[in-house]
Each structure stands twice: as structure tokens, then as C-alpha cells.
Write an enzyme that holds these catalytic residues in place. Structure first.
Site, short mmCIF file in Angstrom:
data_model
loop_
_atom_site.label_atom_id
_atom_site.label_comp_id
_atom_site.label_asym_id
_atom_site.label_seq_id
_atom_site.Cartn_x
_atom_site.Cartn_y
_atom_site.Cartn_z
N ILE A 108 0.84 -1.20 0.00
CA ILE A 108 0.00 0.00 0.00
C ILE A 108 0.87 1.25 0.00
CG2 ILE A 108 -0.17 0.03 2.53
CD1 ILE A 108 -3.07 1.03 2.20
N CYS A 109 0.32 2.34 -0.50
CA CYS A 109 0.95 3.65 -0.44
C CYS A 109 2.22 3.69 -1.30
CB CYS A 109 1.23 4.00 1.02
SG CYS A 109 1.68 5.72 1.33
N ALA A 110 3.38 3.96 -0.69
CA ALA A 110 4.62 4.03 -1.44
C ALA A 110 5.22 2.66 -1.71
CB ALA A 110 5.64 4.87 -0.67
N HIS A 130 0.15 5.28 -3.94
CA HIS A 130 -0.11 6.66 -3.52
C HIS A 130 0.08 7.60 -4.71
CE1 HIS A 130 0.27 10.50 -1.40
NE2 HIS A 130 -0.35 9.90 -0.38
#
Length: 487
Positions: A184-186, A206
Site C-alpha cells: 500500500i501507499c509508497a 499513492h
């Protein structure tokens, strides 16, 4: 649902109506499992420095916990024969909301979750300054087989996960074995991409890192499942990310059970409202106190603290117990910033009570907290609470409830408040319409865990204005909550 009640009574109801809910006992980790905290090795000049705050969270390994409770006790029933093993690695600079929500939701579903540090020590400072204490080191997991490896994001945490050779080898072998993995995200762009684990996979991440993903395979959906890989965008999409993993690990019914217990769908339909509007702006860096006790709901504490600290608000997490160490909800241990006695020597612009019936009983016993709440009221400063996020089982007949800190100090002004529907019924007040967050003058309340993000963003809006709140929401990758008058 929304109801009208005095600022004393809604805290009384918050505590008494949930008195039947009890956290299942958890066995603490052995002393040898906890290493003394030191600063992590210095990072490169391009790595982002972690922000303020010093609360420490210790995860208790699933193997040290008692059996999962039933759904009424807030854990989904799971066939012990098919117990799923999950690895969640953490590093210096890991995003704390993503790590905590992932671990908590998966454990609620019945998964055996191991939190492993890729750093030399178990204690790891996250991107927002909260320190997590892992169950074990990544090296000790290298020969284990997991059903799922889930990578939280954050910077520089994702880069430090990437640079861990043990984790890289484990995840590569895991993916080759056609087992589930997620990021998730970066983490998709910064961790999985250099490892070659995004080949021919549709993925998301992200917004700040989308340009690093392969153009042909990158998508902008909040959740993207491509074969055994699941990716997501940021802290604001972590609940959906975790529930998607639960569905793939178990089945749709388990995911639906957890979703219903968290009231995610009900909260999504709730609107926010402000009445009797007053100006919350102040001429200094706002100081916020979040008192915690054994059984405090850890996701509420972390979500609120992380978001407020992103807005450059000074947040102090204070223990009302005899020690800084708190046995929080679902096997998580929290080391507070300060004891309440020391914290009470200062004044605060806002005091927030996280919601859990048993924890509120402990908060009620703190004379320091009672004194602080009385000072908040007499000085017309701000206070609020997040109510319980799930229905409680029908309680047995109980004696008259003990007065809460607010009632014992005679805070009797009529205020509007909100709570989940199961608690509203117990409050015995006239019902209005469902609300996620309600602000009435200097009091703010939230209807449960699923609205904790909206609750924190509403506080940012009141203290700093809508522009900063929207900016924080964009960074979280969540929808900015609007007030009823905005609809």
C-alpha cells in the site's frame, strides 16, 4: 445516530452502556522479546525525517493471544484448523495508520499476524513519530511459510523495506509460490517494483508515487487485485485494503462480518453536522491530550494522533495507569508519551477521549483527568470523544453506572452528540438523524472507529481551516468530510 444529551450524560452513557464489553485476556510477551529502544541508523539525505510524538506501540504476537473471540466480542470466528499466517514487516518511517489498521483488522478476522522489524532492534519509529515494537525480527521469520505478506507504506519506511535482503528473498519466494502478497501507499513503487514483483501486474499506489509505476499497468483505483497481488493507495484506503486481504484469505462472509462490526458502510452514509458554531482558532500551536488506559481502542488513538500531527498539532498520549505501558485493544501494547500526572501539569486546547467501555471506566477513576476536564469546561476550552465503533452484546442487569469524569464535575450543559445506533438506544434520548461527526460549540463527538478519520479532520478544520484539512485528506487519499450545510 444523533441524539441530544448533556455533556455530562453522554460521557456517562459512553462508559456505562459499554460496560458489558470486555477485552479478552492477552498474555504479555516475554521480557526477552523487548529490546531497549535506540535511535535507528541514520538515513540518507533524501529520506524524510519522522515527525513528533514518542508514543510506543508494542504488538503482541498472535501466538501469545487467547483464541479469537466470537463476532459479538468483536472477532470473527475462524476455523482453527485453517488459521492463516500473515507477515507484516515494519521499518523506520513506516506509516503507522497503515501498519496498525492492517494488523488490527487481520487479527479481528482470526489471522495469525506476525509483525517483524527489518531494523537491528524491535522498536521502530514510524513516519509520524509513534514507535512500534515488533513481535520479532525479520531474520527469525526467514524460514517460515506465510499465507500472506502485506507491506505497509510510508517514507522512508518503504525504502528501508526495499533494502532488506531477507525480506526481499522471502517475498520473492512467496510470490513464486503463488501465495498472496500486498502493498500500500509508497510500497508498490518503492519496494515491490525494484524487486521485480510488479511484472505484468496491474497495480496502484499513492498519488505521489504513481509516476514511478509502469505506465501500461498502473491504475488509479483505491484497491487493485491482480492475481496474487493486491495494492492500495494510502492511509485513507487501508480499511478497504485490509478487508480485501481478509476476503482473499478467508472468504467474503468473514470480510462482511468485520465490515459490519466496524460499521464501515453505515458510517459512509452518515453526514457531519455543526451547531452552535464557535471559533476554535488560537494564536499558538494547538496542544491536544489523548488519555489512554488498558483496553483503549488502539486504531482510534493512532488515527487521531497521526492526522493531528500531520497538521503540526502537538499531541500528547497520556497513560492513566500506574505505568506508561498500556495493554490496548486486540493485543496491542502502547507505551504512552507521559503519565497523566505529569501531563496534567500543562494546559491543553483540546482533550479527546477514545472510546472503549472498559477503558472509560479506567479513565473515570483518574483524578488528574477529572481535574483537567473541569478546567476545560471552566475555561471554555474544547473536549470530545469517539464512541464505540461496534454493537455490544446485550448486557446483563447491572448496578447504577459510576459517574464519568464529566458528570462528577457537574458539566450539565445540553449538547448534541453522536454515537452508533446500538448505543443510542441505551442513551434513551430523542433521536434525530444519523451523523458521523457532530460539533456543538466546544464539544466534538464521533460515532465510532470508522469515523475516526473524519473526526480528526474536523478538528483540523476547526483549528486551522478547511484548506489545511483538505490538504491532509488529499495526503491520506480519502474524501474530505463536508458538513451538513455543505450538502
Amino acid at each position: 445516530m444523533e441524539c441530544v444529551l448533556s455533556s455530562s450524560r453522554f460521557f456517562q452513557r459512553l462508559s456505562s452502556s459499554a460496560s458489558a464489553r470486555r477485552a479478552a485476556p492477552f498474555s504479555p510477551p516475554s521480557a526477552t522479546a523487548v529490546a531497549r529502544f535506540r535511535k535507528p541508523p541514520k538515513l540518507s539525505s533524501t529520506a524524510a525525517a519522522a515527525g513528533g510524538g514518542s508514543a510506543v506501540i508494542r504488538y503482541v504476537s498472535s501466538s501469545t493471544r487467547s483464541s479469537p473471540r466470537d463476532t459479538k466480542g468483536f472477532f470473527a470466528q475462524t476455523n482453527s484448523v485453517s488459521c492463516k499466517r500473515v507477515l507484516v514487516p515494519i521499518a523506520y518511517g513506516t506509516e503507522e495508520m497503515e501498519a496498525v489498521i492492517l494488523v488490527d483488522v487481520l487479527r479481528r478476522a482470526g489471522a495469525h499476524v506476525t509483525v517483524a522489524s527489518v531494523e537491528p532492534l524491535l522498536e521502530v519509529e514510524t513516519s509520524g513519530g509513534i514507535k512500534l515494537v515488533a513481535d520479532t525480527s525479520i531474520a527469525s521469520c526467514s524460514v517460515e511459510i506465510f499465507d500472506l505478506i502485506a507491506l505497509p507504506g510510508g517514507m522512508p519506511g518503504s525504502a528501508r523495506l526495499r533494502d532488506c535482503e531477507v525480506l526481499r528473498n522471502m517475498t520473492s519466494e512467496h510470490a513464486e509460490g503463488k501465495r498472496l502478497y500486498g502493498a500500500i501507499c509508497a510500497a508498490p513503487a518503492i519496494t515491490l517494483l525494484p524487486w521485480g514483483l510488479l511484472r505484468r501486474k496491474q497495480c496502484t499506489g499513492h498519488p505521489a508515487f504513481m509516476h514511478k509505476l509502469p505506465t501500461f499497468w498502473a491504475v488509479t483505483s483505491n484497491i487493485q487485485v491482480s492475481g496474487g497481488l493486491t495494492t492500495s493507495r494510502g492511509p485513507g484506503t487501508t480499511f478497504e485494503f485490509a478487508l480485501s486481504l481478509v476476503e482473499q484469505l478467508f472468504d467474503e462472509s468473514v470480510s462482511r462480518t468485520i465490515r459490519d462490526l466496524l460499521l464501515l458502510d453505515a458510517s459512509a452514509d452518515c453526514k457531519n453536522e455543526e451547531v452552535n458554531e464557535v471559533d476554535w482558532s488560537i494564536d499558538h500551536i494547538p496542544r491536544v491530550l489523548v488519555p489512554v488506559a488498558n483496553s483503549s481502542e488502539v486504531m482510534q488513538v493512532v488515527i487521531v494522533a497521526d492526522i493531528l500531527r500531520r497538521a503540526k498539532i502537538s499531541v500528547t498520549i497520556a497513560s492513566v495507569e500506574k505505568s506508561l505501558q498500556i495493554l490496548a485493544s486486540h493485543g496491542t501494547k502502547l507505551i504512552a508519551d507521559e503519565l497523566i500526572g505529569k501531563a496534567a501539569k500543562l494546559t491543553y486546547d483540546l482533550v479527546i477521549l477514545p472510546g472503549d467501555g472498559k477503558a472509560l471506566e479506567r479513565l473515570n477513576k483518574s483524578r488528574f483527568l477529572k481535574k483537567l476536564l473541569k478546567e476545560q469546561e471552566s475555561a471554555c476550552r474544547f473536549y470530545g470523544a469517539i464512541f464505540l465503533s461496534s454493537p455490544a452484546p446485550a448486557p446483563a442487569p447491572a448496578p447504577a453506572p459510576t459517574p464519568t469524569p464529566m458528570q462528577s464535575r457537574g458539566l450539565e450543559k445540553e449538547k448534541k452528540a453522536t454515537s452508533c445506533s446500538s448505543l443510542v438506544d441505551k442513551m434513551k434520548n430523542k433521536l434525530v438523524n444519523g451523523r458521523g461527526v457532530v460539533i456543538d460549540g466546544n464539544v466534538i463527538t464521533s460515532s465510532g472507529l470508522a469515523t475516526a478519520t473524519d473526526f480528526a479532520l474536523a478538528i483540523v478544520r476547526k483549528l486551522y481551516g478547511a484548506a489545511r484539512a483538505r490538504s491532509i485528506a488529499e495526503g491520506l487519499v480519502c474524501e474530505y468530510p463536508r458538513l451538513e450545510r455543505d450538502y
